[in-house]
Design a protein around this motif. Structure first.
Motif, short mmCIF file in Angstrom:
data_model
loop_
_atom_site.label_atom_id
_atom_site.label_comp_id
_atom_site.label_asym_id
_atom_site.label_seq_id
_atom_site.Cartn_x
_atom_site.Cartn_y
_atom_site.Cartn_z
N UNK A 44 -53.94 2.62 -15.01
CA UNK A 44 -53.80 2.22 -13.62
C UNK A 44 -54.11 3.35 -12.64
N UNK A 45 -53.64 4.55 -12.95
CA UNK A 45 -53.89 5.68 -12.07
C UNK A 45 -55.19 6.41 -12.40
N UNK A 46 -55.77 6.06 -13.57
CA UNK A 46 -57.03 6.66 -14.03
C UNK A 46 -56.95 8.18 -14.10
N UNK A 47 -55.79 8.66 -14.53
CA UNK A 47 -55.59 10.09 -14.70
C UNK A 47 -55.75 10.50 -16.14
N UNK A 48 -55.70 11.80 -16.41
CA UNK A 48 -55.80 12.28 -17.79
C UNK A 48 -54.52 12.01 -18.56
N UNK A 49 -54.64 11.81 -19.84
CA UNK A 49 -53.48 11.58 -20.68
C UNK A 49 -52.67 12.87 -20.81
N UNK A 50 -51.40 12.80 -20.47
CA UNK A 50 -50.51 13.96 -20.57
C UNK A 50 -50.16 14.17 -22.04
N UNK A 51 -50.17 15.40 -22.54
CA UNK A 51 -49.77 15.64 -23.94
C UNK A 51 -48.43 14.99 -24.23
N UNK A 52 -48.38 14.25 -25.32
CA UNK A 52 -47.20 13.44 -25.62
C UNK A 52 -45.90 14.26 -25.69
N UNK A 53 -45.87 15.43 -26.33
CA UNK A 53 -44.62 16.20 -26.36
C UNK A 53 -44.11 16.55 -24.96
N UNK A 54 -45.03 16.90 -24.05
CA UNK A 54 -44.62 17.25 -22.69
C UNK A 54 -44.16 16.02 -21.92
N UNK A 55 -44.92 14.94 -22.01
CA UNK A 55 -44.57 13.72 -21.27
C UNK A 55 -43.22 13.18 -21.73
N UNK A 56 -43.02 13.09 -23.02
CA UNK A 56 -41.75 12.56 -23.53
C UNK A 56 -40.59 13.48 -23.18
N UNK A 57 -40.82 14.79 -23.19
CA UNK A 57 -39.77 15.75 -22.81
C UNK A 57 -39.32 15.51 -21.37
N UNK A 58 -40.30 15.34 -20.47
CA UNK A 58 -39.97 15.13 -19.07
C UNK A 58 -39.26 13.80 -18.84
N UNK A 59 -39.79 12.72 -19.45
CA UNK A 59 -39.22 11.39 -19.20
C UNK A 59 -37.83 11.25 -19.80
N UNK A 60 -37.68 11.59 -21.06
CA UNK A 60 -36.36 11.48 -21.69
C UNK A 60 -35.38 12.45 -21.04
#
Length: 423
Positions: free
Chosen positions: A129-145
């Motif tokens: 939807x935002x057409x942005x780059x995929x954030x590395x999964x370890x970093x993204x999950x760390x931030x969200x959780x």
């Protein structure tokens, strides 16, 4: 849930107890989450007739099972104690410990599921939807959780207030989205799936575990029951609890199953199968394939709200069960800790576990079917019925047809899960 006065009153106005309607909304918020967002993928893939049978069953299943658990707590002579203390009082120390372990296992995996779900949903939103780059999964999950978990540092009053605040727009959005999808329904092609009689029977059995998970609000029943006793007294608490639980079951059945039917009829069996392969909530998949601007942004946001609201409620339940286990596993060490310190330790454990599982990204439906379903069914469906038939304080609830119905559906949930694991 926690049994102290602050926790019990955290969802109530300072001057009056929460009404049955307010409690029904809160319980709805606990139930609506990853399970409901993945329910169309599981239930709809079997076709029209299994989904119709599931729709008929889920309302009574939800109401009678949660009513049984609430009755077990409301009738306890140990007023003001949570479910871990109640089962210990009913069944003894050893059995109570085992049941508390099962209770923890029924809730803790769900928290892990939400860690996976929020990571996948946000990643899909950023890329598609935002057409942005995929954030590395370890970093993204760390931030969200981490963001979801750190809210607990502000106290349970804040957590429960935020949860209730999120539920109202969630109910509106689920209903509005379901209506919006009606012009896209393809009823004819969906009717062609799953017409064999025996296949319907087997499909319904396989749907039941994810139904049990998707409509589960047992993590809030302990606190809810204690609030009912505090507001109405032990004698009238079960009656008032039943009213609130009936309203919850109606809200869940109407809004959730309408949503399930609308999504299923829109995507069809092929679309649902593809969503399952991508390990995405149905709303995120809808946003990706329809190309409708409104759905593209609204669907993932609804998914995020649903996951966050349920994550909060289930972390409270997991903390309750986890604290009990920590006290029993290390009584000397925990004796020196305050309740706040013990909660912080459990929140840290939950964060690390949810983060690691989110990185691994296991099949969410696999986790629901293999872990969530049987443990929840054991605590929510089988345990209260066993208590009713054994404990004298609950003898007034014996000999009712609804008890038989709850036991049968609970056994099907456990049996179907075991069968699917070895088939």
């Amino acid at each position: 849930m926690s049994t102290n006065t602050e926790t019990t009153s955290s969802t109530q106005d300072a001057k009056r107890p929460a009404s049955n309607t307010e409690w029904a909304i809160s319980l709805f918020g606990t139930a609506v989450g990853a399970g409901i967002l993945f329910l169309p993928i599981n239930a709809g893939s079997f076709g029209f007739w299994p989904l119709l049978v599931a729709t008929i069953l889920i309302g009574p299943m939800t109401y009678f099972s949660h009513r049984g658990l609430a009755r077990m707590i409301c009738a306890s002579p140990r007023q003001g104690e949570d479910i871990t203390a109640v089962v210990t009082d009913y069944f003894g120390k050893s059995a109570g410990f085992i049941i508390s372990v099962v209770y923890f296992c029924a809730i803790f995996p769900i928290v892990l599921i939400y860690g996976v779900s929020i990571t996948n949903t946000v990643d899909s939103f950023i890329v598609n939807q935002l057409h942005g780059p995929s954030v590395p999964r370890p970093l993204l999950s760390f931030l969200l959780v981490g963001i979801m978990t750190i809210v607990f540092a502000f106290g349970q009053r804040m957590v429960l207030a935020v949860t209730q605040f999120l539920v109202y727009p969630l109910i509106f959005c689920l209903g509005a989205l379901s209506i919006y999808l009606i012009p896209r329904w393809d009823i004819a092609s969906f009717m062609e799936v799953g017409n064999n009689d025996w296949r319907v029977v087997g499909a319904v059995a396989l749907i039941i575990p994810v139904l049990v998970f998707s409509f589960n609000h047992s993590p809030a029943i302990s606190q809810f029951s204690l609030a009912m006793v505090a507001a109405h007294g032990r004698e009238k608490s079960s009656e008032n609890a039943s009213r609130a639980l009936a309203l919850t079951a109606i809200l869940l059945t109407v809004f959730t199953m309408f949503f399930v039917w609308s999504c299923t009829l829109t995507l069809g069996a092929d679309g649902l199968s593809e969503a399952r392969e991508q390990n995405l909530p149905v709303l995120s998949y809808l946003a990706n394939v329809t190309g409708v601007p409104v759905l593209a942004f609204l669907s993932p946001i609804i998914a995020m709200i649903a996951i966050i609201s349920s994550y909060f409620g289930h972390v409270l339940g997991a903390t309750e069960g986890g604290n009990f286990l920590l006290r029993n596993a290390a009584p000397r060490a925990t004796a020196k800790l305050s309740e706040k310190q013990l909660n912080s330790i459990m929140h840290g454990i939950i964060f690390v576990a949810a983060w690691v599982v989110a990185i691994i990204d296991p099949s969410i439906l696999g986790l629901i079917e293999a872990i969530g379903g049987p443990f929840i069914a054991s605590i929510l469906y089988l345990l209260p019925m066993y208590a009713i038939n054994r404990i004298d304080a609950l003898k007034q609830f014996r000999g009712r047809p609804s008890n038989v119905f709850v036991v049968i559906t609970g056994l099907i949930a456990v049996g179907a899960t075991v069968w699917s694991l070895f088939s």
